[in-house]
Scaffold this motif. Structure first.
Motif, mmCIF file in Angstrom:
data_model
loop_
_atom_site.group_PDB
_atom_site.id
_atom_site.type_symbol
_atom_site.label_atom_id
_atom_site.label_comp_id
_atom_site.label_asym_id
_atom_site.label_seq_id
_atom_site.Cartn_x
_atom_site.Cartn_y
_atom_site.Cartn_z
ATOM 1 N N ILE A 1 -1.716 -4.998 71.332
ATOM 2 C CA ILE A 1 -1.243 -4.402 70.590
ATOM 3 C C ILE A 1 -1.420 -3.071 70.885
ATOM 4 O O ILE A 1 -2.958 -2.313 70.709
ATOM 5 C CB ILE A 1 -1.799 -4.049 68.577
ATOM 6 N N GLY A 2 -1.263 -2.095 71.404
ATOM 7 C CA GLY A 2 -1.874 -0.960 71.916
ATOM 8 C C GLY A 2 -1.733 -0.796 73.260
ATOM 9 O O GLY A 2 -1.570 0.076 73.755
ATOM 10 N N ALA A 3 -1.441 -1.637 74.130
ATOM 11 C CA ALA A 3 -1.320 -2.038 74.883
ATOM 12 C C ALA A 3 -2.992 -1.218 75.907
ATOM 13 O O ALA A 3 -3.954 -1.404 75.576
ATOM 14 C CB ALA A 3 0.085 -1.383 76.135
ATOM 15 N N ALA A 4 -2.409 -1.244 77.502
ATOM 16 C CA ALA A 4 -3.694 -1.157 78.017
ATOM 17 C C ALA A 4 -4.395 0.034 77.963
ATOM 18 O O ALA A 4 -5.624 0.775 77.947
ATOM 19 C CB ALA A 4 -3.627 -1.443 79.890
ATOM 20 N N ASP A 5 -3.041 1.066 77.799
ATOM 21 C CA ASP A 5 -3.228 2.660 77.522
ATOM 22 C C ASP A 5 -3.261 3.206 76.783
ATOM 23 O O ASP A 5 -3.843 4.814 76.439
ATOM 24 C CB ASP A 5 -2.950 3.222 78.531
ATOM 25 N N GLY A 6 -3.349 2.680 75.297
ATOM 26 C CA GLY A 6 -2.667 3.444 73.651
ATOM 27 C C GLY A 6 -3.436 4.338 73.590
ATOM 28 O O GLY A 6 -3.543 5.170 72.853
ATOM 29 N N MET A 7 -5.269 3.502 73.599
ATOM 30 C CA MET A 7 -6.338 4.324 73.166
ATOM 31 C C MET A 7 -6.933 5.170 73.705
ATOM 32 O O MET A 7 -6.643 6.244 72.997
ATOM 33 C CB MET A 7 -7.446 3.152 72.742
ATOM 34 N N LEU A 8 -6.148 5.755 75.020
ATOM 35 C CA LEU A 8 -6.893 6.834 76.308
ATOM 36 C C LEU A 8 -6.160 7.672 75.277
ATOM 37 O O LEU A 8 -5.821 8.635 74.562
ATOM 38 C CB LEU A 8 -6.597 6.250 77.177
ATOM 39 N N ASP A 9 -4.369 7.406 75.339
ATOM 40 C CA ASP A 9 -3.018 8.140 75.297
ATOM 41 C C ASP A 9 -3.087 8.748 73.477
ATOM 42 O O ASP A 9 -3.421 10.012 73.977
ATOM 43 C CB ASP A 9 -2.059 7.347 75.027
ATOM 44 N N GLY A 10 -4.196 7.739 72.744
ATOM 45 C CA GLY A 10 -4.222 8.442 71.528
ATOM 46 C C GLY A 10 -4.959 9.863 71.687
ATOM 47 O O GLY A 10 -5.701 10.675 70.823
ATOM 48 N N PHE A 11 -5.774 9.638 71.734
ATOM 49 C CA PHE A 11 -7.025 10.148 72.279
ATOM 50 C C PHE A 11 -7.118 11.440 73.220
ATOM 51 O O PHE A 11 -7.295 12.062 72.584
ATOM 52 C CB PHE A 11 -8.689 9.738 72.718
ATOM 53 N N GLN A 12 -6.738 10.661 74.226
ATOM 54 C CA GLN A 12 -5.944 12.427 75.126
ATOM 55 C C GLN A 12 -5.229 13.518 74.198
ATOM 56 O O GLN A 12 -5.216 14.402 73.782
ATOM 57 C CB GLN A 12 -5.066 12.191 75.947
ATOM 58 N N ILE A 13 -4.419 12.877 73.378
ATOM 59 C CA ILE A 13 -3.255 14.267 72.302
ATOM 60 C C ILE A 13 -4.645 14.938 71.253
ATOM 61 O O ILE A 13 -3.665 15.251 70.942
ATOM 62 C CB ILE A 13 -2.522 12.601 70.840
ATOM 63 N N VAL A 14 -5.181 14.170 70.733
ATOM 64 C CA VAL A 14 -6.385 14.756 69.691
ATOM 65 C C VAL A 14 -7.003 15.599 70.912
ATOM 66 O O VAL A 14 -6.979 16.993 70.370
ATOM 67 C CB VAL A 14 -7.646 13.961 69.337
ATOM 68 N N LEU A 15 -7.253 15.324 71.870
ATOM 69 C CA LEU A 15 -8.288 16.783 73.148
ATOM 70 C C LEU A 15 -7.329 17.150 73.979
ATOM 71 O O LEU A 15 -7.655 16.447 75.097
ATOM 72 C CB LEU A 15 -9.313 16.407 73.213
ATOM 73 N N PRO A 16 -5.815 17.676 73.848
ATOM 74 C CA PRO A 16 -5.105 17.119 74.862
ATOM 75 C C PRO A 16 -5.105 18.360 76.445
ATOM 76 O O PRO A 16 -5.049 17.903 77.173
ATOM 77 C CB PRO A 16 -3.305 17.736 74.171
ATOM 78 N N ASN A 17 -5.721 18.720 76.526
ATOM 79 C CA ASN A 17 -6.341 19.909 77.423
ATOM 80 C C ASN A 17 -8.071 19.912 77.976
ATOM 81 O O ASN A 17 -8.847 21.063 78.390
ATOM 82 C CB ASN A 17 -5.932 21.516 77.049
ATOM 83 N N GLY A 18 -8.460 18.735 77.539
ATOM 84 C CA GLY A 18 -10.148 18.869 77.417
ATOM 85 C C GLY A 18 -10.698 18.870 75.963
ATOM 86 O O GLY A 18 -10.143 19.312 75.600
ATOM 87 N N GLY A 19 -12.013 18.696 76.110
ATOM 88 C CA GLY A 19 -12.937 19.126 75.303
ATOM 89 C C GLY A 19 -14.235 18.521 75.605
ATOM 90 O O GLY A 19 -14.417 17.595 76.260
#
Length: 442
Positions: free
Chosen positions: A149-167
């Motif tokens: 569930i979420g596949a290999a990169d789902g969690m990484l994609d999600g966290f990037q949405i929280v900090l899309p330009n770094g942080g």
């Protein structure tokens, strides 16, 4: 199929997991039991989990509104009074600033206990650990299981949405156990985007940089231990940095479940959640009470317990004490399972003592009482290092789905299953627990 061949396949999976483990670890000084199998979730339950995320987003938005209306006198004043109890005046004032009025957590992680009837929500974690761990588990298990569930990169994609330009991921010493998993996730995001910078920094000496997005990995009760916190709060108030989860201690109280069940607030919840969401959440939010020591009129009783005074609860028999005492929040005891006790597990004198203490400290550190729901038993295989073979654990499951919020869209991007031995009452990560990602069972 040949049993020896099956064992070899399982051994290979354990080997893959071991080899993928980061050298720096994921949790400081903590480990868990490995399993070759992700936790199976039927498609019907998966559909329910996907819908739950939006319900909880709407619930948190309604909580935010209820507090603000209470402050303005447009909802009962006691709502804000309860939620502000024990908090410093400066922090209360900051949480009410108009600049952050609509800010809500960008990551929602409920703790679900899987029961014979389905599931209940034990609580919603305000500053959830396990984001990096679940991202790593999803990535690792996806090398041999295509139904994660979420596949290999789902969690990484999600966290990037929280900090899309770094942080900056700002971690306190109190939360240092989780620093390695956040460093892992920051490194993976930097591998993807070499032109952006995600960094993990210590909260205790953090200096905010204008234009930076901050992910807060520290509890608000810990602010006195963060010397330069005023600089960060000032930058947030002036719009020079963003902070998520927002600096809103009232949103981080377990007592919201008790407020959800209070009869005087039902019409508010119905209106803000909608009848459908209100009814659905009533099925999964355990009935909870605020241990408010205020005397009741002589003709009144506490609902569902049919007692007139909380001290009568101290006299309950062991059979009637299937109730959890929980410190509501804004306390080191409000984090993890440290401030939780189960009445039926305690000797009568100890139960009575804890009730008395909860009543005595209500004004400074509110406590809630909550119906205890026993988890159902599952069987799950794990690798026993001592015997170097696969064994089967009969245990209970805490399921932690991770939802990431983008505007008003909420997406499930991973689900961490913690399987603990059947004799454990509190379901959390421990040395003898199995931690695995979840998979769709087709």
């Amino acid at each position: 199929m040949d049993v020896c061949f099956l064992m070899q396949v399982k051994d290979d999976k354990i080997d893959i997991i071991r080899k993928a483990f980061p050298k720096e670890g994921l949790f400081a000084e903590k480990d868990w039991l490995l399993s070759p199998d992700a936790f199976p979730i039927e498609q019907k339950f998966l559909a329910e989990l996907e819908q739950l995320g939006h319900r909880l987003f709407v619930f948190q938005r309604a909580c935010n509104l209820l507090y603000q209306l209470s402050v303005k006198g447009k909802q009962p004043e006691w709502v804000a009074r309860y939620l502000d109890a024990g908090k410093p005046k400066e922090l209360i004032e900051f949480s009410r600033r108009k600049e952050i009025r609509d800010d809500l957590p960008r990551v929602i992680r409920p703790d679900l206990i899987l029961t014979e009837d389905g599931y209940i929500i034990a609580e919603i974690d305000s500053v959830p650990g396990g984001i990096g761990l679940t991202a790593w588990l999803n990535q690792t298990y996806s090398t041999f299981d295509k139904e994660i569930i979420g596949a290999a990169d789902g969690m990484l994609d999600g966290f990037q949405i929280v900090l899309p330009n770094g942080g900056d991921i700002v971690v306190s010493q109190e939360a240092a156990t989780y620093r390695p998993e956040m460093e892992w996730i920051a490194a993976r995001l930097k591998d993807r985007h070499h032109d952006l910078n995600w960094r993990v920094v210590a909260a205790e000496n953090y200096e905010p940089q204008d234009g930076c997005a901050v992910y807060r990995f520290f509890e608000l009760f810990d602010l006195p231990n963060i010397p330069k916190i005023d600089n960060l709060l000032r930058a947030n108030a002036e719009g020079r940095v963003t902070i998520t989860p927002p600096i809103k201690p009232y949103l981080e109280e377990k007592m919201w479940f008790a407020l959800f069940w209070l009869k005087p607030l039902h019409e508010f919840w119905r209106r803000e959640l909608g009848e459908k969401y209100f009814t659905q959440l009533q099925k999964v939010i355990p009935y909870s009470w605020l241990l408010d020591p205020t005397p009741l009129p002589q003709h009144a009783v506490i609902p569902r317990l049919e007692i007139h005074d909380w001290r009568e609860a101290a006299k309950f028999s062991q059979k009637d004490r299937d109730l959890l005492l929980k410190v509501s929040g804004f306390s080191p005891l409000g984090w993890g399972s440290r401030g939780i006790s189960l009445g039926s597990d305690l000797a009568h004198a100890e139960w009575e003592k804890r009730i008395d203490n909860a009543l005595a400290t209500f004004d400074s550190s509110p406590t809630i009482l909550q119906r205890f729901h026993k988890g159902r038993l599952f069987e799950h295989r794990y690798w026993d290092a001592d015997s170097a073979e696969l064994k089967t654990m009969k245990g209970r499951v805490r399921l932690c789905p991770y939802y990431f919020v983008e505007n008003d869209r909420v997406k499930l991007r991973g689900a961490l299953a913690t399987i603990v031995p059947a004799d454990k009452k509190f379901l959390h990560g421990m040395r003898d627990a199995v931690l695995v990602p979840s998979r769709t069972e087709r």
